[in-house]
Design an enzyme around this catalytic site. Structure first.
Site, PDB file in Angstrom:
ATOM      1  N   LYS A  40      -2.574   4.089   3.441  1.00  0.00           N
ATOM      2  CA  LYS A  40      -1.573   3.028   3.472  1.00  0.00           C
ATOM      3  C   LYS A  40      -1.925   2.124   4.648  1.00  0.00           C
ATOM      4  O   LYS A  40      -2.318   2.620   5.723  1.00  0.00           O
ATOM      5  CB  LYS A  40      -0.183   3.632   3.660  1.00  0.00           C
ATOM      6  CG  LYS A  40       0.328   4.370   2.431  1.00  0.00           C
ATOM      7  CD  LYS A  40       0.581   3.394   1.293  1.00  0.00           C
ATOM      8  CE  LYS A  40       1.207   4.092   0.098  1.00  0.00           C
ATOM      9  NZ  LYS A  40       1.442   3.161  -1.023  1.00  0.00           N
TER      10      LYS A  40
ATOM     11  N   ASP B 276      -4.024   0.723   0.527  1.00  0.00           N
ATOM     12  CA  ASP B 276      -2.882   0.208  -0.243  1.00  0.00           C
ATOM     13  C   ASP B 276      -1.928  -0.482   0.712  1.00  0.00           C
ATOM     14  O   ASP B 276      -1.356   0.142   1.604  1.00  0.00           O
ATOM     15  CB  ASP B 276      -2.179   1.377  -0.956  1.00  0.00           C
ATOM     16  CG  ASP B 276      -1.029   0.921  -1.860  1.00  0.00           C
ATOM     17  OD1 ASP B 276      -0.766  -0.297  -1.931  1.00  0.00           O
ATOM     18  OD2 ASP B 276      -0.408   1.795  -2.501  1.00  0.00           O
TER      19      ASP B 276
ATOM     20  N   ASP C 288      -0.916  -2.790  -8.447  1.00  0.00           N
ATOM     21  CA  ASP C 288       0.073  -1.750  -8.698  1.00  0.00           C
ATOM     22  C   ASP C 288       1.380  -2.456  -9.069  1.00  0.00           C
ATOM     23  O   ASP C 288       1.656  -2.699 -10.253  1.00  0.00           O
ATOM     24  CB  ASP C 288       0.194  -0.874  -7.427  1.00  0.00           C
ATOM     25  CG  ASP C 288       1.287   0.187  -7.485  1.00  0.00           C
ATOM     26  OD1 ASP C 288       2.052   0.214  -8.461  1.00  0.00           O
ATOM     27  OD2 ASP C 288       1.399   0.999  -6.532  1.00  0.00           O
TER      28      ASP C 288
HETATM   29  O1  OSB Z   1       2.277   2.195  -3.722  1.00  0.00           O
HETATM   30  O2  OSB Z   1       1.348   3.921  -4.537  1.00  0.00           O
HETATM   31  C1  OSB Z   1       2.293   3.415  -3.942  1.00  0.00           C
HETATM   32  C2  OSB Z   1       4.719   6.166  -2.819  1.00  0.00           C
HETATM   33  C3  OSB Z   1       5.921   5.514  -2.950  1.00  0.00           C
HETATM   34  C4  OSB Z   1       5.925   4.200  -3.352  1.00  0.00           C
HETATM   35  C5  OSB Z   1       4.735   3.531  -3.633  1.00  0.00           C
HETATM   36  C6  OSB Z   1       3.523   4.193  -3.524  1.00  0.00           C
HETATM   37  C7  OSB Z   1       3.529   5.525  -3.081  1.00  0.00           C
HETATM   38  C8  OSB Z   1       2.303   6.289  -2.855  1.00  0.00           C
HETATM   39  C9  OSB Z   1       2.443   7.791  -2.898  1.00  0.00           C
HETATM   40  O3  OSB Z   1       1.241   5.805  -2.552  1.00  0.00           O
HETATM   41  C10 OSB Z   1       1.618   8.409  -3.937  1.00  0.00           C
HETATM   42  C11 OSB Z   1       1.983   9.848  -4.107  1.00  0.00           C
HETATM   43  O4  OSB Z   1       2.934  10.165  -4.861  1.00  0.00           O
HETATM   44  O5  OSB Z   1       1.335  10.677  -3.471  1.00  0.00           O
HETATM   45 MG    MG Z   2       0.501   1.311  -4.532  1.00  0.00          MG
END
Ligand code: OSB
Ligand code: MG
Length: 374
Positions: free
Chosen positions: A163, A188, A238
């Protein structure tokens, strides 16, 4: 199929460690589950909405309201024969895709059990095991992040996703790449940048990232297409991809070269398959995203990931990364080579721990034809 009852529950589950993204920290999850009873079978669905409308417009509470007041009664009136009929049945309700997916995915679960086949087969899956990656939240320090990566790489995960946000990006990538030169790495941003950051984002090219996920606005294609022209690194969308038409627009405009498919975000299995197929036909690889799901949602993600074009490792990882005790058994485990083996049992392939679920339930509503019983 005859639908006898829909039981909607909210469970409170504490993550084993907090998860931080560019929009905040999650420690305690409010997980909404739908349990649909049909002719002696029970199908399970999980709502992937967050506690707040930060990732999308939907939240736990908005989904609860829409399911109780709109989608639940509609489903009880129409009694679909299969999951594929749900989008049409729910068609009068606009948006609210995570709420719709909660019920639609439970219907697919029943359909697979009725047919006596694994859910992955019913969806058209072709894989006996799926490749797994991890999504690692923003940490208190880079040295802590390096330790987390060390652990996940040692566990076998095939792709590490970080992240990121302004202030947690270049220096982080530099140190991570220095320490782990060979790993498959991506990032991300959850929409944390603007087009004026294009030069800054172009500098990410130096770190050989597999992709940069959703750098710009959550509802945008156009500016992502402008940005993609300036990056060597592939953009993955996404948040922006809500359905097949969005996928076609994004591919046509060259807003991305990779698509993340999340079951809740696109409204359930029917639309997820449609997005998958649209991308497949155009040579765009996809992977399965995660929303910090419990074992129910996780089992749906696993089945979806068996489709042919899920060729990149997904954010589908082991139960123990999230929960001290998951609500399914067996729990989801990942092999030393970073793979999950697909269950050959009919349905989702994981049993539900009903006593644990009952104990964790903080809110419950029974929906039946012509009656809502509290
Ligand atoms: O953007 O992929 C995302 C979790 C909550 C909201 C958005 C995201 C995510 C994750 C977690 O990246 C992915 C997971 O469940 O391990
Ligand atoms: Mg994402």
């Amino acid at each position: 199929m005859k639908i006898d009852e829909i039981v909607l529950r909210e469970l409170n589950l504490r993550l084993v460690r907090p998860f931080q993204t560019s929009f905040g920290v999650t420690r305690d999850r409010r997980v909404v589950l739908a349990e649909i009873h049909s002719e002696g079978l029970i199908g399970w669905g999980e709502c992937t909405a967050g506690e707040h409308p930060h990732f999308s417009e939907e939240s736990v509470d908005s989904c609860w309201q829409v399911i109780v007041d709109e989608l639940g009664p509609t489903l009880l009136r129409h009694e679909p024969e299969n999951g594929g009929e749900c989008p049409r049945i729910f068609g009068l309700v606009r948006g609210n895709r995570m709420a719709k997916a909660t019920l639609e995915n439970a219907i697919w679960d029943i359909e697979a059990q009725r047919a006596g086949v694994p859910l992955s087969d019913l969806l058209g899956g072709v894989r006996e095991k799926i490749p797994c990656g991890v999504s690692i939240g923003i940490q208190a320090s880079i040295s802590e992040l390096l330790e987390v990566i060390e652990r996940e790489v040692a566990a076998g995960y095939q792709r590490i996703k970080l992240k990121c946000k302004p202030g947690w990006d270049m220096e982080v990538f530099e140190k991570v790449r220095h320490r782990f030169p060979g790993i498959t790495l991506s990032c991300d941003a959850n929409s944390a940048y603007r087009l004026r950051d294009a030069d800054h984002l172009a500098a990410f090219d130096a770190f050989d990232l597999l992709m940069v996920e959703q750098p710009l606005w959550y509802d945008d294609f156009y500016y992502h297409s402008m940005l993609q022209k300036r990056l060597d690194t592939a953009i993955c969308l996404d948040e922006s991809i809500r359905n097949r038409r969005d996928a076609l627009a994004a591919i046509e405009m060259e807003s991305c070269r990779i698509i993340n498919i999340k079951l809740g975000r696109v409204g359930g299995f029917s639309e997820a398959i449609a997005v998958h197929n649209a991308a497949y036909e155009r040579g765009i690889p996809v992977w399965c995203g995660g929303m910090l799901e419990s074992g129910i949602g996780r089992s749906h993600n696993i089945a979806l990931s068996t489709l042919a074009n899920f060729s990149l490792p997904g954010d589908v990882s082991a139960s123990k990364r999230y929960w001290a005790e998951d609500i399914i058994e067996p729990e989801v485990t990942v092999s030393a080579t970073g793979e999950i083996a697909i269950s050959q049992e009919p349905g989702r392939g994981y049993a539900v721990k009903t006593e644990l679920i009952e104990r964790l339930t903080v809110r419950k509503e029974h929906l039946r034809a012509h009656a809502v019983v509290g």
